[in-house]
Structure formats: C-alpha cells, structure tokens
Motif scaffolding. Structure first.
Motif, PDB file in Angstrom:
ATOM      1  N   PRO A 168       0.848  -1.195   0.000  1.00 50.23           N
ATOM      2  CA  PRO A 168       0.000   0.000   0.000  1.00 50.23           C
ATOM      3  C   PRO A 168       0.887   1.251   0.000  1.00 50.23           C
ATOM      4  O   PRO A 168       2.069   1.174   0.302  1.00 50.23           O
ATOM      5  CB  PRO A 168      -0.784  -0.120   1.315  1.00 50.23           C
ATOM      6  CG  PRO A 168       0.080  -0.962   2.189  1.00 50.23           C
ATOM      7  CD  PRO A 168       0.826  -1.895   1.274  1.00 50.23           C
ATOM      8  N   ASN A 169       0.342   2.354  -0.353  1.00 46.37           N
ATOM      9  CA  ASN A 169       1.048   3.649  -0.375  1.00 46.37           C
ATOM     10  C   ASN A 169       1.955   3.771  -1.591  1.00 46.37           C
ATOM     11  O   ASN A 169       2.374   2.777  -2.190  1.00 46.37           O
ATOM     12  CB  ASN A 169       1.896   3.888   0.882  1.00 46.37           C
ATOM     13  CG  ASN A 169       1.081   3.825   2.154  1.00 46.37           C
ATOM     14  OD1 ASN A 169      -0.107   4.109   2.151  1.00 46.37           O
ATOM     15  ND2 ASN A 169       1.717   3.442   3.240  1.00 46.37           N
ATOM     16  N   ASN A 170       2.259   4.995  -1.894  1.00 45.86           N
ATOM     17  CA  ASN A 170       3.261   5.308  -2.912  1.00 45.86           C
ATOM     18  C   ASN A 170       4.574   5.556  -2.193  1.00 45.86           C
ATOM     19  O   ASN A 170       4.596   6.046  -1.069  1.00 45.86           O
ATOM     20  CB  ASN A 170       2.857   6.558  -3.692  1.00 45.86           C
ATOM     21  CG  ASN A 170       1.551   6.381  -4.418  1.00 45.86           C
ATOM     22  OD1 ASN A 170       1.179   5.278  -4.753  1.00 45.86           O
ATOM     23  ND2 ASN A 170       0.856   7.478  -4.648  1.00 45.86           N
ATOM     24  N   TRP A 171       5.677   5.253  -2.858  1.00 47.32           N
ATOM     25  CA  TRP A 171       6.987   5.395  -2.228  1.00 47.32           C
ATOM     26  C   TRP A 171       7.810   6.426  -2.975  1.00 47.32           C
ATOM     27  O   TRP A 171       7.942   6.381  -4.192  1.00 47.32           O
ATOM     28  CB  TRP A 171       7.712   4.050  -2.197  1.00 47.32           C
ATOM     29  CG  TRP A 171       6.953   3.093  -1.325  1.00 47.32           C
ATOM     30  CD1 TRP A 171       5.977   2.236  -1.697  1.00 47.32           C
ATOM     31  CD2 TRP A 171       7.073   2.974   0.085  1.00 47.32           C
ATOM     32  NE1 TRP A 171       5.484   1.572  -0.609  1.00 47.32           N
ATOM     33  CE2 TRP A 171       6.141   2.001   0.499  1.00 47.32           C
ATOM     34  CE3 TRP A 171       7.875   3.578   1.046  1.00 47.32           C
ATOM     35  CZ2 TRP A 171       5.987   1.630   1.831  1.00 47.32           C
ATOM     36  CZ3 TRP A 171       7.730   3.194   2.369  1.00 47.32           C
ATOM     37  CH2 TRP A 171       6.793   2.229   2.741  1.00 47.32           C
ATOM     38  N   ASN A 172       8.368   7.372  -2.219  1.00 42.97           N
ATOM     39  CA  ASN A 172       9.186   8.422  -2.803  1.00 42.97           C
ATOM     40  C   ASN A 172      10.568   7.883  -3.118  1.00 42.97           C
ATOM     41  O   ASN A 172      11.072   6.987  -2.433  1.00 42.97           O
ATOM     42  CB  ASN A 172       9.301   9.591  -1.808  1.00 42.97           C
ATOM     43  CG  ASN A 172       9.862  10.824  -2.441  1.00 42.97           C
ATOM     44  OD1 ASN A 172      10.927  10.795  -3.031  1.00 42.97           O
ATOM     45  ND2 ASN A 172       9.143  11.923  -2.320  1.00 42.97           N
ATOM     46  N   ILE A 173      11.198   8.450  -4.128  1.00 44.85           N
ATOM     47  CA  ILE A 173      12.520   7.987  -4.569  1.00 44.85           C
ATOM     48  C   ILE A 173      13.567   8.110  -3.467  1.00 44.85           C
ATOM     49  O   ILE A 173      14.546   7.364  -3.431  1.00 44.85           O
ATOM     50  CB  ILE A 173      12.962   8.723  -5.841  1.00 44.85           C
ATOM     51  CG1 ILE A 173      14.086   7.956  -6.526  1.00 44.85           C
ATOM     52  CG2 ILE A 173      13.366  10.146  -5.539  1.00 44.85           C
ATOM     53  CD1 ILE A 173      14.296   8.322  -7.948  1.00 44.85           C
ATOM     54  N   TYR A 174      13.366   9.027  -2.511  1.00 44.12           N
ATOM     55  CA  TYR A 174      14.317   9.195  -1.406  1.00 44.12           C
ATOM     56  C   TYR A 174      14.281   8.034  -0.430  1.00 44.12           C
ATOM     57  O   TYR A 174      15.206   7.838   0.338  1.00 44.12           O
ATOM     58  CB  TYR A 174      14.077  10.524  -0.684  1.00 44.12           C
ATOM     59  CG  TYR A 174      14.313  11.702  -1.580  1.00 44.12           C
ATOM     60  CD1 TYR A 174      15.591  12.013  -2.026  1.00 44.12           C
ATOM     61  CD2 TYR A 174      13.267  12.507  -2.003  1.00 44.12           C
ATOM     62  CE1 TYR A 174      15.831  13.075  -2.873  1.00 44.12           C
ATOM     63  CE2 TYR A 174      13.490  13.579  -2.852  1.00 44.12           C
ATOM     64  CZ  TYR A 174      14.769  13.867  -3.277  1.00 44.12           C
ATOM     65  OH  TYR A 174      14.995  14.918  -4.116  1.00 44.12           O
ATOM     66  N   SER A 175      13.187   7.264  -0.459  1.00 44.04           N
ATOM     67  CA  SER A 175      13.071   6.093   0.416  1.00 44.04           C
ATOM     68  C   SER A 175      13.496   4.819  -0.281  1.00 44.04           C
ATOM     69  O   SER A 175      13.386   3.741   0.295  1.00 44.04           O
ATOM     70  CB  SER A 175      11.634   5.945   0.902  1.00 44.04           C
ATOM     71  OG  SER A 175      11.245   7.073   1.647  1.00 44.04           O
ATOM     72  N   LEU A 176      13.931   4.925  -1.545  1.00 42.50           N
ATOM     73  CA  LEU A 176      14.298   3.735  -2.329  1.00 42.50           C
ATOM     74  C   LEU A 176      15.708   3.879  -2.871  1.00 42.50           C
ATOM     75  O   LEU A 176      16.167   4.980  -3.109  1.00 42.50           O
ATOM     76  CB  LEU A 176      13.320   3.566  -3.509  1.00 42.50           C
ATOM     77  CG  LEU A 176      11.838   3.482  -3.190  1.00 42.50           C
ATOM     78  CD1 LEU A 176      11.033   3.514  -4.466  1.00 42.50           C
ATOM     79  CD2 LEU A 176      11.530   2.220  -2.390  1.00 42.50           C
ATOM     80  N   LYS A 177      16.362   2.735  -3.054  1.00 43.32           N
ATOM     81  CA  LYS A 177      17.641   2.742  -3.765  1.00 43.32           C
ATOM     82  C   LYS A 177      17.763   1.454  -4.556  1.00 43.32           C
ATOM     83  O   LYS A 177      17.160   0.432  -4.208  1.00 43.32           O
ATOM     84  CB  LYS A 177      18.823   2.955  -2.825  1.00 43.32           C
ATOM     85  CG  LYS A 177      19.221   1.794  -1.966  1.00 43.32           C
ATOM     86  CD  LYS A 177      20.468   2.165  -1.178  1.00 43.32           C
ATOM     87  CE  LYS A 177      20.929   0.993  -0.311  1.00 43.32           C
ATOM     88  NZ  LYS A 177      22.130   1.304   0.440  1.00 43.32           N
ATOM     89  N   LEU A 178      18.534   1.517  -5.625  1.00 39.73           N
ATOM     90  CA  LEU A 178      18.651   0.381  -6.532  1.00 39.73           C
ATOM     91  C   LEU A 178      19.312  -0.806  -5.826  1.00 39.73           C
ATOM     92  O   LEU A 178      20.261  -0.642  -5.065  1.00 39.73           O
ATOM     93  CB  LEU A 178      19.493   0.803  -7.742  1.00 39.73           C
ATOM     94  CG  LEU A 178      19.338  -0.025  -9.019  1.00 39.73           C
ATOM     95  CD1 LEU A 178      17.884  -0.053  -9.475  1.00 39.73           C
ATOM     96  CD2 LEU A 178      20.214   0.529 -10.106  1.00 39.73           C
ATOM     97  N   TYR A 179      18.768  -1.983  -6.061  1.00 38.69           N
ATOM     98  CA  TYR A 179      19.297  -3.219  -5.469  1.00 38.69           C
ATOM     99  C   TYR A 179      20.170  -3.897  -6.512  1.00 38.69           C
ATOM    100  O   TYR A 179      19.745  -4.156  -7.642  1.00 38.69           O
ATOM    101  CB  TYR A 179      18.141  -4.139  -5.050  1.00 38.69           C
ATOM    102  CG  TYR A 179      18.598  -5.492  -4.586  1.00 38.69           C
ATOM    103  CD1 TYR A 179      19.229  -5.650  -3.363  1.00 38.69           C
ATOM    104  CD2 TYR A 179      18.388  -6.636  -5.371  1.00 38.69           C
ATOM    105  CE1 TYR A 179      19.645  -6.897  -2.925  1.00 38.69           C
ATOM    106  CE2 TYR A 179      18.800  -7.876  -4.944  1.00 38.69           C
ATOM    107  CZ  TYR A 179      19.432  -8.003  -3.722  1.00 38.69           C
ATOM    108  OH  TYR A 179      19.834  -9.242  -3.292  1.00 38.69           O
ATOM    109  N   TYR A 180      21.413  -4.175  -6.134  1.00 35.75           N
ATOM    110  CA  TYR A 180      22.341  -4.889  -7.028  1.00 35.75           C
ATOM    111  C   TYR A 180      22.471  -6.318  -6.536  1.00 35.75           C
ATOM    112  O   TYR A 180      22.874  -6.562  -5.399  1.00 35.75           O
ATOM    113  CB  TYR A 180      23.724  -4.217  -7.014  1.00 35.75           C
ATOM    114  CG  TYR A 180      23.674  -2.802  -7.509  1.00 35.75           C
ATOM    115  CD1 TYR A 180      23.651  -2.518  -8.867  1.00 35.75           C
ATOM    116  CD2 TYR A 180      23.662  -1.735  -6.615  1.00 35.75           C
ATOM    117  CE1 TYR A 180      23.611  -1.204  -9.329  1.00 35.75           C
ATOM    118  CE2 TYR A 180      23.624  -0.427  -7.051  1.00 35.75           C
ATOM    119  CZ  TYR A 180      23.599  -0.167  -8.412  1.00 35.75           C
ATOM    120  OH  TYR A 180      23.563   1.123  -8.869  1.00 35.75           O
ATOM    121  N   SER A 181      22.106  -7.293  -7.368  1.00 33.12           N
ATOM    122  CA  SER A 181      22.170  -8.688  -6.943  1.00 33.12           C
ATOM    123  C   SER A 181      23.469  -9.330  -7.375  1.00 33.12           C
ATOM    124  O   SER A 181      24.175  -8.906  -8.220  1.00 33.12           O
ATOM    125  CB  SER A 181      21.006  -9.465  -7.496  1.00 33.12           C
ATOM    126  OG  SER A 181      20.919  -9.324  -8.898  1.00 33.12           O
TER     127      SER A 181
END
Length: 198
Positions: free
Chosen positions: A185-198
């Motif tokens: 639920p909710n929208n997520w701002n780009i400041y709360s996310l970062k790219l995941y490198y596997s």
C-alpha cells in the motif's frame, strides 16, 4: 577593528568587504557578551542588519525601503561633511531624485537576487545525481523510524527488501511490490528507495 584590518589577509581585503566583516564581528561580539540579555539588544541588531549590505541583493534593506543610505547618529552629532555642507534646496532636490530611483534600485536588487539564486542552484545541481527507476527494477526500501521493530538496534540494517517497482507514478513517486507479487500500500518516494544490485 585592528584585528580585522591587520589580520592575515588584512592587506588583501577591499573596503566594502572590510566594512561588512567588521559589522558582522560587532554583532557577534555584542551577542556573546550579552549572554541572557539578548532581548535588550534587538533594536541594535536590527539597526545593524538594516544598514549592512546583503550579499544576495548587493544593497542594504534600509536603502531599498527609503531610497538612501542610513546616517549613523554619531555622524549627525559629530558634524560629518554630509551634515555640515547641507543646502536645503539642493537636499530637497537630491531627495526627490533618490525617491524617483527607488523603484529602479529595487528592480536591480531583485534581478541581483534572482541571479544569485540561479548561481546557487547551478552549483547545487552540479552535485545532484538524478535517480530514475523503471518498472521491473529491483529496489531496497529504507526502514523508517515508524516501521522499525522494537528490537531494532543501531547495528541493524537500515534498508529492507528487495522489492520490485511495479508502477511509475511520476515526479519521483513509485508503487512497489514484493517479489511474490504482493503490491504494497502507499506510494513510495525515490528518497526512500535505492537500486538493489544482486
């Protein structure tokens, strides 16, 4: 004043810069000496602020409001050349001229302020590295203080995931889902996310 004038860079400083530096050091000294009685100094601090050239507009607030520079009470009592050589007729005409130019000075200072703000923005934007996610990217989500479990210590992970971006909403806002397809639920701002490198 001697310390500011004869310091390490004393001979390399211009008149305007020296004046501004002295006024700021006066202000600082007054506030440090007064400790808890700062409320009594408000009129003096406001006078200093209103008669000091601002770096953004290159003008004093007093000049922008009244169209002329403020005269210190000391200069009036000591009969400075500005007060000694006063001619009523010329003074009235000069004052009218200054008042006619007030609007032009305000416009110039507004343009100066806009130019200063643009220069600051350019400098900031040079360091800015934009991040954009597309649908299907794997991302980590920041663990916000509100969502931290009770046993979350300072050595615990600050990021959780991975999650998958399922929809780009726009302006740095995203919908994300778990890897099994459950949309959060909710929208997520780009400041709360970062790219995941596997």
């Amino acid at each position: 004043m001697d310390e500011v004038h004869e310091g390490i860079c004393g001979t390399h400083i211009g008149g305007q810069s020296l004046t501004s530096k002295i006024l700021r050091a006066g202000l600082r000294k007054k506030l440090e000496d007064s400790k808890g009685e700062w409320a009594k100094l408000i009129p003096q601090v406001l006078w200093s602020y209103n008669t000091t050239e601002q770096s953004s507009t290159k003008e004093t607030p007093f000049r922008l409001v009244y169209g002329c520079d403020a005269m210190l009470p000391v200069k009036i009592s000591l009969q400075s050349p500005r007060t000694k050589n006063i001619n009523e007729g010329d003074d009235i005409q000069n004052r009218r001229t200054e008042l006619d130019l007030v609007e032009e000075n305000r416009n110039k200072s507004t343009l100066q302020q806009v130019a200063t703000n643009r220069a600051i923005a350019r400098k900031y934007n040079k360091k800015l590295k934009p991040r954009i996610f597309v649908e299907g990217n794997l991302v980590l989500r920041k663990v916000e203080d509100v969502r931290k479990p009770l046993g979350h210590g300072k050595l615990s992970a600050n990021w959780e995931g991975p999650f998958q971006v399922c929809k780009v909403i726009g302006k740095g806002s995203y919908k994300i889902q778990t890897l099994d397809g459950t949309v959060l639920p909710n929208n997520w701002n780009i400041y709360s996310l970062k790219l995941y490198y596997s």
